[in-house]
Design a protein around this motif. Structure first.
Motif, PDB file in Angstrom:
ATOM      1  N   HIS A  42       0.838  -1.106   0.002  1.00 37.02           N
ATOM      2  CA  HIS A  42       0.118  -0.014   0.047  1.00 37.02           C
ATOM      3  C   HIS A  42       0.979   1.177  -0.097  1.00 37.02           C
ATOM      4  O   HIS A  42       1.800   1.292   0.682  1.00 37.02           O
ATOM      5  CB  HIS A  42      -0.864   0.213   1.293  1.00 37.02           C
ATOM      6  N   ASP A  43       0.651   2.179  -0.851  1.00 32.27           N
ATOM      7  CA  ASP A  43       1.536   3.389  -1.167  1.00 32.27           C
ATOM      8  C   ASP A  43       1.001   4.532  -0.113  1.00 32.27           C
ATOM      9  O   ASP A  43       0.272   5.426  -0.505  1.00 32.27           O
ATOM     10  CB  ASP A  43       1.376   3.596  -2.615  1.00 32.27           C
ATOM     11  N   VAL A  44       1.093   4.454   1.111  1.00 33.70           N
ATOM     12  CA  VAL A  44       0.656   5.462   2.083  1.00 33.70           C
ATOM     13  C   VAL A  44       1.962   5.632   2.799  1.00 33.70           C
ATOM     14  O   VAL A  44       2.674   4.698   2.988  1.00 33.70           O
ATOM     15  CB  VAL A  44      -0.639   4.874   2.937  1.00 33.70           C
ATOM     16  N   THR A  45       1.928   6.666   3.630  1.00 31.11           N
ATOM     17  CA  THR A  45       2.844   6.879   4.399  1.00 31.11           C
ATOM     18  C   THR A  45       3.031   6.330   5.594  1.00 31.11           C
ATOM     19  O   THR A  45       1.881   5.850   6.192  1.00 31.11           O
ATOM     20  CB  THR A  45       3.269   8.419   4.670  1.00 31.11           C
ATOM     21  N   VAL A  46       4.116   5.906   6.509  1.00 29.96           N
ATOM     22  CA  VAL A  46       4.120   5.396   7.587  1.00 29.96           C
ATOM     23  C   VAL A  46       3.921   6.419   8.712  1.00 29.96           C
ATOM     24  O   VAL A  46       5.087   6.666   9.498  1.00 29.96           O
ATOM     25  CB  VAL A  46       5.474   4.688   7.667  1.00 29.96           C
ATOM     26  N   THR A  47       2.782   6.783   8.798  1.00 29.71           N
ATOM     27  CA  THR A  47       2.389   7.675   9.878  1.00 29.71           C
ATOM     28  C   THR A  47       1.009   7.245  10.305  1.00 29.71           C
ATOM     29  O   THR A  47       0.309   6.359   9.819  1.00 29.71           O
ATOM     30  CB  THR A  47       2.099   8.977   9.262  1.00 29.71           C
ATOM     31  N   GLU A  48       0.733   7.390  11.599  1.00 27.05           N
ATOM     32  CA  GLU A  48      -0.244   7.345  12.233  1.00 27.05           C
ATOM     33  C   GLU A  48      -1.649   7.782  11.456  1.00 27.05           C
ATOM     34  O   GLU A  48      -2.558   6.987  11.540  1.00 27.05           O
ATOM     35  CB  GLU A  48      -0.476   7.800  13.863  1.00 27.05           C
ATOM     36  N   SER A  49      -1.578   8.704  10.883  1.00 23.95           N
ATOM     37  CA  SER A  49      -2.739   9.285  10.387  1.00 23.95           C
ATOM     38  C   SER A  49      -3.113   8.672   9.214  1.00 23.95           C
ATOM     39  O   SER A  49      -4.239   8.564   8.806  1.00 23.95           O
ATOM     40  CB  SER A  49      -2.473  11.051  10.152  1.00 23.95           C
ATOM     41  N   GLU A  50      -2.035   7.914   8.441  1.00 25.85           N
ATOM     42  CA  GLU A  50      -2.237   7.258   7.187  1.00 25.85           C
ATOM     43  C   GLU A  50      -2.599   5.726   7.602  1.00 25.85           C
ATOM     44  O   GLU A  50      -3.559   5.083   6.749  1.00 25.85           O
ATOM     45  CB  GLU A  50      -1.410   7.550   6.008  1.00 25.85           C
ATOM     46  N   LEU A  51      -2.032   5.148   8.505  1.00 21.62           N
ATOM     47  CA  LEU A  51      -1.954   3.936   8.775  1.00 21.62           C
ATOM     48  C   LEU A  51      -3.043   3.275   9.620  1.00 21.62           C
ATOM     49  O   LEU A  51      -3.759   2.605   9.181  1.00 21.62           O
ATOM     50  CB  LEU A  51      -0.768   3.309   9.680  1.00 21.62           C
ATOM     51  N   MET A  52      -3.771   4.215  10.445  1.00 21.06           N
ATOM     52  CA  MET A  52      -5.023   3.790  11.121  1.00 21.06           C
ATOM     53  C   MET A  52      -6.111   3.722  10.094  1.00 21.06           C
ATOM     54  O   MET A  52      -6.589   2.440  10.651  1.00 21.06           O
ATOM     55  CB  MET A  52      -5.065   4.758  12.439  1.00 21.06           C
ATOM     56  N   PRO A  53      -6.585   4.568   9.487  1.00 19.36           N
ATOM     57  CA  PRO A  53      -7.709   4.309   8.694  1.00 19.36           C
ATOM     58  C   PRO A  53      -7.319   3.081   7.628  1.00 19.36           C
ATOM     59  O   PRO A  53      -8.385   2.343   7.496  1.00 19.36           O
ATOM     60  CB  PRO A  53      -7.827   5.587   7.916  1.00 19.36           C
ATOM     61  N   LEU A  54      -6.249   2.886   7.281  1.00 22.06           N
ATOM     62  CA  LEU A  54      -6.059   1.655   6.280  1.00 22.06           C
ATOM     63  C   LEU A  54      -6.206   0.514   7.060  1.00 22.06           C
ATOM     64  O   LEU A  54      -6.826  -0.525   6.772  1.00 22.06           O
ATOM     65  CB  LEU A  54      -4.579   1.705   5.722  1.00 22.06           C
ATOM     66  N   MET A  55      -5.699   0.552   8.400  1.00 26.84           N
ATOM     67  CA  MET A  55      -5.674  -0.902   9.052  1.00 26.84           C
ATOM     68  C   MET A  55      -7.395  -1.002   9.475  1.00 26.84           C
ATOM     69  O   MET A  55      -7.873  -2.182   9.342  1.00 26.84           O
ATOM     70  CB  MET A  55      -5.163  -0.692  10.526  1.00 26.84           C
ATOM     71  N   HIS A  56      -8.087   0.024   9.735  1.00 24.70           N
ATOM     72  CA  HIS A  56      -9.469  -0.314   9.904  1.00 24.70           C
ATOM     73  C   HIS A  56     -10.410  -0.784   8.538  1.00 24.70           C
ATOM     74  O   HIS A  56     -10.976  -1.733   8.548  1.00 24.70           O
ATOM     75  CB  HIS A  56     -10.226   0.891  10.395  1.00 24.70           C
TER      76      HIS A  56
END
Ligand code: AMP
Ligand code: GLY
Length: 424
Positions: free
Chosen positions: A47-61
């Motif tokens: 997944h081409d998102v940044t390793v930041t809480e703001s991008e990772l948490m929505p992806l995980m959900h």
């Protein structure tokens, strides 16, 4: 937990090794990686998102992630495990307060002192310190100067040149406010990975990295040019001392924190001539390339091990380890580590990949990307490693080097002596 969705965070050879091991697990039904690399793309969805809480948490959900496995230390120091805990998502990797063991060498020293764990004596130097008196106090051996920052391996100078030590001390005090000068520890280095949670710890077989760029431990320090596991310097007697003097006191301390340590503690060790172990450093993650040679030797399902530690169920996980030896040899770009040349094509990989995935030998990608026509390109300093597992070190080396010889990268270099300390 069956049919689990797992997210691996990171983009190096270590994360490719984690994906290979998790891909083998019958308990994993979906594997995702952020950002991953061309190797993880063969096994997982990148997944081409940044390793930041703001991008990772929505992806995980949105993916319904059941377990997050964090490869590198930076997201842990930034609080990714804390965010996962708040969202009730099991995370393999400690919360920020405990990741500080790697984030601050001074904090690691203070923790070891409080826990009675053997490590080198040190002094903290700042602008008001008498640097010459401190250098005199530690004279007679090389000086070891350490910055108290996450410096990606560039924060430590070990030198017999007094002027170099002094210059590094002054430069570090100017940028960081203070620096550590510590006693030189003679001996042989080894890496011990200890998976732990609030209930138990499991020691993985010890390995040995090769930090210098060239054969015979010449050249600059690197992130690691190869490794093998197990390392015979950690004999059963030495292992018992490590557990008794280092692992047990550290686990007692880390398990008793408000949120216990859930992840892997990497213990960088110096073993002296008497077989007494000292801690050189702690990392709060798997080593790279130690991970590449340690995971394949685990007969225990790796998902079960990591998920167990992430959920404080490790006491229920039995660790079984193969008697074999694994070796990994790193291919680096021309100019690595000083100024690696990136973007050159890699050839010969397809044939290797066709044989890959835990055969006699396989490839772990690190800095590998794909060009416009799908061709493989070297995109990093450490490009890839060839890994092999066999009944003994010699056979594993033969297989790893045989695969390396099929890969071509203009200007690329690798060490030809990985495992030399353990050979007769
Ligand atoms: P560190 O980042 O603390 O692991 O240090 C990097 C490397 O410097 C280690 O892998 C060792 O090779 C070397 N080193 C660090 N501390 C010492 C020490 N006290 N004595 C001897 N070598 C050391
Ligand atoms: N191979 C050493 C490290 O991962 O820090």
């Amino acid at each position: 937990m069956e049919a689990a969705s797992v997210l691996v965070v990171g983009s190096g050879g270590r994360e490719h090794a984690l994906c290979l091991a998790l891909h083998e697990s019958t308990r994993v039904s979906a594997l995702h990686c952020v950002p991953g690399n061309a190797g993880t793309a063969l096994l997982a969805t990148n997944h081409d998102v940044t390793v930041t809480e703001s991008e990772l948490m929505p992806l995980m959900h949105s993916l319904g992630i059941d377990l997050v496995v964090v490869g590198p230390e930076a997201p842990l120091c930034a609080g990714l495990a804390d965010a996962c805990a708040a969202a009730d998502i099991p995370c393999f990797g400690p919360v920020a307060a405990l990741a500080h063991l790697e984030g601050s060498k001074l904090h690691a020293k203070e923790t070891m002192q409080a826990a009675g764990v053997p490590t080198a004596d040190y002094v903290r130097l700042d602008a008001s310190s008498d640097v010459d008196a401190a250098l005199d106090a530690y004279a007679g051996q090389p000086w070891v100067v350490k910055r108290d920052v996450l410096a990606g391996g560039k924060g430590v100078v070990v030198t017999s040149d007094r002027e170099e030590a002094k210059a590094f001390i002054h430069a570090s005090v100017a940028t960081d406010g203070f620096v550590l000068l510590e006693a030189f520890l003679p001996g042989e280095e080894a890496s011990m990975l200890v998976v732990m949670d609030g209930t138990a710890f499991r020691t993985l077989p010890a390995s040995q990295d090769h930090k210098r760029a060239y054969d015979g431990d010449q050249g600059l320090n690197t992130g690691g040019m190869g490794a093998y596991c197990p390392a015979p310097v950690v004999s059963p007697a030495v292992h018992a001392r490590i557990v008794d003097r280092i692992v047990e006191p550290m686990h007692r301390h880390l398990a008793s924190q408000p949120v216990p340590y859930r992840g892997v503690l990497f213990i960088g060790l110096m073993i002296d001539a008497d077989g007494d172990p000292y801690v050189v450093e702690f990392n709060v993650r798997f080593g790279d390339p130690e991970c590449q040679v340690t995971l394949p030797l685990l007969k225990t399902d790796v998902f079960s091990l990591l998920y167990g530690a992430a959920t404080d169920e490790l006491h229920d996980v039995e660790l079984n380890v193969s008697e074999e030896t694994a070796v990994t040899v790193v291919l680096a770009s021309e100019g690595y580590p000083a100024s690696p040349i990136k973007g050159r094509p890699l050839t010969g990989l397809d044939a290797c990949l066709a044989r890959s995935a835990y055969g006699a030998a396989w490839v772990n990608f690190a800095g590998v990307g794909r060009g416009e026509d799908g061709e493989y390109l070297a995109t990093g300093g450490r490009v890839l490693s060839t890994t092999a597992q066999a009944v003994d070190l010699q056979s594993a080396r033969t297989n790893a080097y045989e695969m390396m010889d099929q890969i071509t990268l203009e200007g690329g270099h690798f060490r030809t002596d990985i495992g030399h300390r353990a050979l007769p």
